[in-house]
Design an enzyme around this catalytic site. Structure first.
Site, PDB file in Angstrom:
ATOM      1  N   GLY A  32      -1.592  15.063  71.870  1.00  0.00           N
ATOM      2  CA  GLY A  32       0.098  15.056  71.812  1.00  0.00           C
ATOM      3  C   GLY A  32       0.488  16.535  71.857  1.00  0.00           C
ATOM      4  O   GLY A  32      -0.340  17.510  71.513  1.00  0.00           O
ATOM      5  N   LEU A  33       1.475  16.457  71.987  1.00  0.00           N
ATOM      6  CA  LEU A  33       2.257  18.197  71.806  1.00  0.00           C
ATOM      7  C   LEU A  33       2.154  18.763  70.621  1.00  0.00           C
ATOM      8  O   LEU A  33       1.734  18.090  69.507  1.00  0.00           O
ATOM      9  CB  LEU A  33       3.718  17.957  72.251  1.00  0.00           C
ATOM     10  N   SER A  34       2.123  19.908  70.558  1.00  0.00           N
ATOM     11  CA  SER A  34       2.350  20.687  69.502  1.00  0.00           C
ATOM     12  C   SER A  34       3.219  20.448  68.654  1.00  0.00           C
ATOM     13  O   SER A  34       4.209  20.121  68.711  1.00  0.00           O
ATOM     14  CB  SER A  34       1.966  22.321  69.603  1.00  0.00           C
ATOM     15  N   SER A  36       3.490  17.304  67.004  1.00  0.00           N
ATOM     16  CA  SER A  36       3.708  15.903  67.357  1.00  0.00           C
ATOM     17  C   SER A  36       3.418  15.148  66.058  1.00  0.00           C
ATOM     18  O   SER A  36       3.786  13.927  65.682  1.00  0.00           O
ATOM     19  CB  SER A  36       3.078  15.383  68.613  1.00  0.00           C
ATOM     20  N   LYS A  38      -0.406  15.192  65.072  1.00  0.00           N
ATOM     21  CA  LYS A  38      -1.802  14.879  65.181  1.00  0.00           C
ATOM     22  C   LYS A  38      -2.484  15.156  63.958  1.00  0.00           C
ATOM     23  O   LYS A  38      -3.148  14.365  63.635  1.00  0.00           O
ATOM     24  CB  LYS A  38      -2.278  15.702  66.519  1.00  0.00           C
ATOM     25  N   SER A  39      -2.320  16.275  63.594  1.00  0.00           N
ATOM     26  CA  SER A  39      -3.249  16.942  62.329  1.00  0.00           C
ATOM     27  C   SER A  39      -2.813  16.056  61.158  1.00  0.00           C
ATOM     28  O   SER A  39      -3.685  15.460  60.287  1.00  0.00           O
ATOM     29  CB  SER A  39      -3.111  18.447  62.030  1.00  0.00           C
ATOM     30  N   SER A 106      -4.905  18.998  73.843  1.00  0.00           N
ATOM     31  CA  SER A 106      -5.646  18.182  75.050  1.00  0.00           C
ATOM     32  C   SER A 106      -4.782  17.844  76.185  1.00  0.00           C
ATOM     33  O   SER A 106      -4.735  16.437  76.499  1.00  0.00           O
ATOM     34  CB  SER A 106      -6.711  17.188  74.612  1.00  0.00           C
TER      35      SER A 106
HETATM   36  N1  LIG Z   1       0.342  28.205  74.286  1.00  0.00           N
HETATM   37  C1  LIG Z   1       0.094  27.454  73.289  1.00  0.00           C
HETATM   38  N2  LIG Z   1      -0.010  26.012  73.921  1.00  0.00           N
HETATM   39  C2  LIG Z   1      -0.093  25.126  72.905  1.00  0.00           C
HETATM   40  N3  LIG Z   1      -0.515  25.234  71.473  1.00  0.00           N
HETATM   41  C3  LIG Z   1      -0.768  26.408  71.062  1.00  0.00           C
HETATM   42  C4  LIG Z   1      -0.472  27.400  72.100  1.00  0.00           C
HETATM   43  N4  LIG Z   1      -0.568  28.892  71.189  1.00  0.00           N
HETATM   44  C5  LIG Z   1      -1.079  28.500  70.210  1.00  0.00           C
HETATM   45  N5  LIG Z   1      -1.270  27.194  70.063  1.00  0.00           N
HETATM   46  C6  LIG Z   1      -1.343  26.443  68.654  1.00  0.00           C
HETATM   47  O1  LIG Z   1      -2.804  25.907  69.076  1.00  0.00           O
HETATM   48  C7  LIG Z   1      -2.762  24.424  68.733  1.00  0.00           C
HETATM   49  C8  LIG Z   1      -3.322  23.806  70.127  1.00  0.00           C
HETATM   50  O2  LIG Z   1      -4.614  24.059  70.134  1.00  0.00           O
HETATM   51  P1  LIG Z   1      -5.616  23.199  70.763  1.00  0.00           P
HETATM   52  O3  LIG Z   1      -6.864  23.505  70.668  1.00  0.00           O
HETATM   53  O4  LIG Z   1      -5.244  21.481  70.198  1.00  0.00           O
HETATM   54  O5  LIG Z   1      -4.888  23.111  72.237  1.00  0.00           O
HETATM   55  S1  LIG Z   1      -5.565  22.593  73.908  1.00  0.00           S
HETATM   56  O6  LIG Z   1      -6.441  21.127  73.348  1.00  0.00           O
HETATM   57  O7  LIG Z   1      -6.640  23.312  74.073  1.00  0.00           O
HETATM   58  O8  LIG Z   1      -4.457  22.361  74.662  1.00  0.00           O
HETATM   59  C9  LIG Z   1      -1.577  24.145  68.571  1.00  0.00           C
HETATM   60  O9  LIG Z   1      -1.616  23.427  67.087  1.00  0.00           O
HETATM   61  P2  LIG Z   1      -1.231  22.109  66.780  1.00  0.00           P
HETATM   62  O10 LIG Z   1       0.307  22.607  66.544  1.00  0.00           O
HETATM   63  O11 LIG Z   1      -1.991  21.626  65.613  1.00  0.00           O
HETATM   64  O12 LIG Z   1      -1.256  21.212  68.039  1.00  0.00           O
HETATM   65  C10 LIG Z   1      -0.504  25.222  68.653  1.00  0.00           C
HETATM   66  O13 LIG Z   1       0.069  25.435  67.165  1.00  0.00           O
HETATM   67  N1  LIG Z   2       7.390  10.780  61.846  1.00  0.00           N
HETATM   68  C1  LIG Z   2       6.548  11.637  61.488  1.00  0.00           C
HETATM   69  N2  LIG Z   2       5.087  11.659  61.839  1.00  0.00           N
HETATM   70  C2  LIG Z   2       4.137  12.741  61.727  1.00  0.00           C
HETATM   71  N3  LIG Z   2       4.778  14.043  61.571  1.00  0.00           N
HETATM   72  C3  LIG Z   2       5.851  14.035  61.060  1.00  0.00           C
HETATM   73  C4  LIG Z   2       6.909  13.062  61.135  1.00  0.00           C
HETATM   74  N4  LIG Z   2       7.999  13.548  60.917  1.00  0.00           N
HETATM   75  C5  LIG Z   2       7.840  14.950  60.578  1.00  0.00           C
HETATM   76  N5  LIG Z   2       6.671  15.306  60.698  1.00  0.00           N
HETATM   77  C6  LIG Z   2       6.274  16.646  60.368  1.00  0.00           C
HETATM   78  O1  LIG Z   2       5.751  17.093  61.711  1.00  0.00           O
HETATM   79  C7  LIG Z   2       4.642  17.986  61.375  1.00  0.00           C
HETATM   80  C8  LIG Z   2       3.442  17.763  62.496  1.00  0.00           C
HETATM   81  O2  LIG Z   2       2.748  18.995  62.345  1.00  0.00           O
HETATM   82  P1  LIG Z   2       1.150  18.757  62.703  1.00  0.00           P
HETATM   83  O3  LIG Z   2       0.855  17.560  62.038  1.00  0.00           O
HETATM   84  O4  LIG Z   2       0.502  19.890  62.336  1.00  0.00           O
HETATM   85  O5  LIG Z   2       1.288  18.284  64.404  1.00  0.00           O
HETATM   86  P2  LIG Z   2       0.089  18.766  65.239  1.00  0.00           P
HETATM   87  O6  LIG Z   2      -1.335  18.450  64.718  1.00  0.00           O
HETATM   88  O7  LIG Z   2       0.432  17.940  66.490  1.00  0.00           O
HETATM   89  O8  LIG Z   2       0.491  20.120  65.846  1.00  0.00           O
HETATM   90  C9  LIG Z   2       4.335  18.160  60.078  1.00  0.00           C
HETATM   91  O9  LIG Z   2       5.012  19.026  59.381  1.00  0.00           O
HETATM   92  C10 LIG Z   2       4.760  16.717  59.791  1.00  0.00           C
HETATM   93  O10 LIG Z   2       5.136  16.876  58.147  1.00  0.00           O
END
Ligand SMILES: Nc1ncnc2c1ncn2[C@@H]1O[C@H](COP(=O)(O)OS(=O)(=O)O)[C@@H](OP(=O)(O)O)[C@H]1O
Ligand SMILES: Nc1ncnc2c1ncn2[C@@H]1O[C@H](COP(=O)(O)OP(=O)(O)O)[C@@H](O)[C@H]1O
Length: 199
Positions: A32-34, A36, A38-39, A106
């Protein structure tokens, strides 16, 4: 054949390790999007599995992109290599009998399809954390969307790099109007159903 030779000939199998843990091992891949969720969801689900005595491990950007994959950028080819390496690590963890969760943007279908080839299509379940870009930007936990909109970072998924949504995920979680707790329960129920199958 002597018992020592017989022992040498035998290799401990994935099934042996699963029996030792008392449950199946497989991979749960969160995409899913950053921002979204996931973590957040993967870690809360892992806590619930741990409470139930399941041997787990969670792979995400924090422990992967700061370590084994710290040499990789967010260019398409580096994202592909990122996912390939993670899939190989996950394959070993599953073979060790550990129920493995992976939380990565991803964004490319081709990369996610390769996970199934590396790990085995029956060993991985794809969980699509479907949060709208608008909601992710509203949250903007790391301030990356603001920077991307300002042109301060490139290749930002959803802004200046694509996200190819799954066409047939095993489970889709729409978080925009769903609480974390409800999402966690849906994912946990999905996993517990898969764990019911006998070893
Ligand atoms: N350019 C760009 N695009 C997307 N995400 C970015 C980028 N730069 C840094 N980040 C941070 O890195 C996290 C994504 O890393 P991933 O390894 O999950 O990405 S990927 O699967 O290789 O596309 C992602 O963390 P999550 O927010 O936990 O998804 C971002 O916070
Ligand atoms: N309904 C929801 N489900 C999941 N996360 C949520 C929701 N509402 C708010 N959030 C917040 O959105 C953020 C998601 O961040 P994170 O889990 O790091 O996402 P990702 O790993 O996809 O980047 C967290 O701060 C979380 O508390």
């Amino acid at each position: 054949m002597s018992s020592h030779t017989r022992q040498q000939a035998y290799r401990i199998t994935k099934l042996d390790r699963e029996k030792r843990h008392g449950h199946r091992s497989f991979l749960l891949w969160f995409t899913g999007l950053s921002g979204s969720g996931k973590s957040t969801l993967a870690n809360l689900v892992e806590q619930e599995l741990y409470k139930r005595g399941i041997s787990t491990y969670c792979l995400d950007g924090d422990n992967i992109r700061q370590g084994i994959n710290k040499d990789l950028s967010f260019a398409p080819e580096d994202r592909a290599e990122n996912i390939r390496r993670i899939a190989e690590v996950a394959r070993l963890m599953i073979d060790a009998g550990i129920l493995t969760l992976a939380a990565f943007v991803s964004p490319y279908r081709e990369d996610r399809d390769k996970i199934k080839t590396i790990v085995g299509k029956n060993e991985v379940f794809e969980i699509y954390v479907n949060t709208s870009l608008e909601e992710c930007e509203r949250r903007d936990v790391k301030g990356l969307y603001k920077k991307a909109r300002a042109g301060e970072i490139e290749n930002m998924t959803g802004i200046s790099a694509p996200y190819e949504a799954p066409l047939s995920a095993d489970l889709e979680i729409v978080t925009d109007n769903q609480s974390v707790d409800v999402s966690v329960k849906k994912i946990l129920d999905f996993i517990l159903e898969k764990l019911k199958y006998n070893l």
